[in-house]
Design a protein around this motif. Structure first.
Motif, PDB file in Angstrom:
ATOM      1  N   ILE A 175       0.840  -1.202   0.000  1.00  0.00           N
ATOM      2  CA  ILE A 175       0.000   0.000   0.000  1.00  0.00           C
ATOM      3  C   ILE A 175       0.872   1.249   0.000  1.00  0.00           C
ATOM      4  O   ILE A 175       0.629   2.205  -0.756  1.00  0.00           O
ATOM      5  CB  ILE A 175      -0.934  -0.002   1.228  1.00  0.00           C
ATOM      6  N   TYR A 176       1.905   1.240   0.833  1.00  0.00           N
ATOM      7  CA  TYR A 176       2.810   2.386   0.933  1.00  0.00           C
ATOM      8  C   TYR A 176       3.495   2.665  -0.403  1.00  0.00           C
ATOM      9  O   TYR A 176       3.549   3.812  -0.860  1.00  0.00           O
ATOM     10  CB  TYR A 176       3.857   2.111   2.012  1.00  0.00           C
ATOM     11  N   LEU A 177       4.007   1.621  -1.036  1.00  0.00           N
ATOM     12  CA  LEU A 177       4.689   1.802  -2.315  1.00  0.00           C
ATOM     13  C   LEU A 177       3.722   2.274  -3.393  1.00  0.00           C
ATOM     14  O   LEU A 177       4.092   3.054  -4.273  1.00  0.00           O
ATOM     15  CB  LEU A 177       5.359   0.492  -2.740  1.00  0.00           C
ATOM     16  N   GLY A 178       2.478   1.808  -3.314  1.00  0.00           N
ATOM     17  CA  GLY A 178       1.475   2.251  -4.277  1.00  0.00           C
ATOM     18  C   GLY A 178       1.142   3.722  -4.131  1.00  0.00           C
ATOM     19  O   GLY A 178       0.822   4.405  -5.111  1.00  0.00           O
ATOM     20  N   GLN A 179       1.234   4.222  -2.908  1.00  0.00           N
ATOM     21  CA  GLN A 179       0.902   5.625  -2.650  1.00  0.00           C
ATOM     22  C   GLN A 179       2.073   6.573  -2.891  1.00  0.00           C
ATOM     23  O   GLN A 179       1.869   7.770  -3.078  1.00  0.00           O
ATOM     24  CB  GLN A 179       0.420   5.778  -1.204  1.00  0.00           C
ATOM     25  N   THR A 180       3.285   6.038  -2.870  1.00  0.00           N
ATOM     26  CA  THR A 180       4.471   6.894  -2.966  1.00  0.00           C
ATOM     27  C   THR A 180       5.236   6.751  -4.280  1.00  0.00           C
ATOM     28  O   THR A 180       6.340   7.275  -4.411  1.00  0.00           O
ATOM     29  CB  THR A 180       5.436   6.588  -1.808  1.00  0.00           C
ATOM     30  N   GLY A 181       4.660   6.061  -5.236  1.00  0.00           N
ATOM     31  CA  GLY A 181       5.337   5.921  -6.525  1.00  0.00           C
ATOM     32  C   GLY A 181       6.154   4.663  -6.661  1.00  0.00           C
ATOM     33  O   GLY A 181       6.745   4.407  -7.710  1.00  0.00           O
ATOM     34  N   GLY A 182       6.207   3.874  -5.597  1.00  0.00           N
ATOM     35  CA  GLY A 182       6.846   2.569  -5.667  1.00  0.00           C
ATOM     36  C   GLY A 182       8.348   2.575  -5.484  1.00  0.00           C
ATOM     37  O   GLY A 182       8.985   3.617  -5.288  1.00  0.00           O
ATOM     38  N   ASN A 183       8.896   1.394  -5.558  1.00  0.00           N
ATOM     39  CA  ASN A 183      10.337   1.179  -5.474  1.00  0.00           C
ATOM     40  C   ASN A 183      10.887   1.247  -6.893  1.00  0.00           C
ATOM     41  O   ASN A 183      10.890   0.262  -7.617  1.00  0.00           O
ATOM     42  CB  ASN A 183      10.608  -0.191  -4.833  1.00  0.00           C
TER      43      ASN A 183
END
Length: 271
Positions: A175-183
């Motif tokens: 969820i975090y990566l989806g909200q922040t543009g990912g790795n």
């Protein structure tokens, strides 16, 4: 056997085509690769699963397990998964610390595997090209996603982020990566240990690792019993393995095998 058949027949997506599950086919054919996935859906998962299964097979005594080990490992080799090869190396190294009989068993099995694997890779031009590109020239491969995961984890430690202590919750990293543009644009860290640290937090992860280590110390397993765990623990360093049900199941099977007391020790404790 299916993985080998897919490779030899130049149909890396044979099984997925038969059942209509084509979600990860691009990972098998990307860049003209010939990476089979067998029934596991993804070549990376297939390689890891087959290597772990191979060492679980080798736990049994006798000559037949050695033959089955060679066949299953050959299936892992044709996935052209570097993490599977590293898992294989880790398991073999643990085996070599065992007694003379165990060392002889693994050396013989690896020799047979090398012969079968060489024949298969040599006979399939596409597989040969993929193997040369991904394995023999591995240092030139782009590993920025995994390296960036470690860099981000290091930065979190430097900033003493609270999420490292309390975690984001199960699936929180996705969820975090989806909200922040990912790795680097991807929705995964491609490293189970990094993902677990972010999802569960340091105390939980260290507690689980501590319990596993304590169980191993108490059980004092032979190299044959410990090798499957070494293989599985190595492979999940290169992808979020525990979030794939089959890898999660196999991993905890290897933990159970490594931490279970032998019958003789269990009997001695009972007396």
């Amino acid at each position: 056997m299916l993985a080998i058949a897919e490779s030899v027949t130049h149909q890396p997506t044979l099984w997925s085509d038969l059942i209509g599950a084509n979600g990860f086919d691009e990972d098998s054919t990307f860049g003209g690769a010939n990476r089979v996935a067998s029934t596991f859906g993804h070549p990376l998962v297939a390689g890891a699963a087959l290597v772990i299964i191979a060492f679980l097979v080798l736990v049994q005594s006798g000559r037949r397990p050695g033959i089955f080990f060679s066949i299953v490992v050959t299936g892992a080799v044709v996935t052209v998964s570097r993490s599977a090869l590293l898992g294989l190396a880790a398991g073999v190294l643990i085996y070599l610390t065992g007694n003379h009989r165990q060392r002889s068993q693994i050396i013989g099995a690896i020799a047979v595997t090398a012969i079968i694997g060489w024949l298969v890779v040599s006979l399939v031009p596409a597989l040969n090209a993929a193997f040369e590109s991904r394995v023999l020239n591995a240092p030139t491969q782009n590993e920025t996603i995994r390296l960036n995961s470690l860099h981000e984890l290091k930065a979190s430690f430097s900033k003493n982020d609270k999420e490292l202590w309390f975690g984001r919750g199960l699936g929180g990293s996705k969820i975090y990566l989806g909200q922040t543009g990912g790795n680097l644009g991807f929705g995964v860290y491609d490293n189970q240990y990094v993902t677990s640290l972010y999802d569960s937090g340091l105390p939980v992860v260290f507690a689980v690792i501590g319990l596993i280590v304590l169980g191993i110390i108490r059980a004092r397993p032979s190299a044959r019993m410990l090798a499957p765990l070494a293989a599985s623990a190595t492979t999940i360093f290169f992808f979020d393995g525990l979030y794939w049900p089959v890898i999660g199941l196999l991993f905890w099977m290897t933990v159970s095998l490594a931490t279970a007391p032998t019958a003789s020790r269990a009997s001695a404790r009972a007396n």
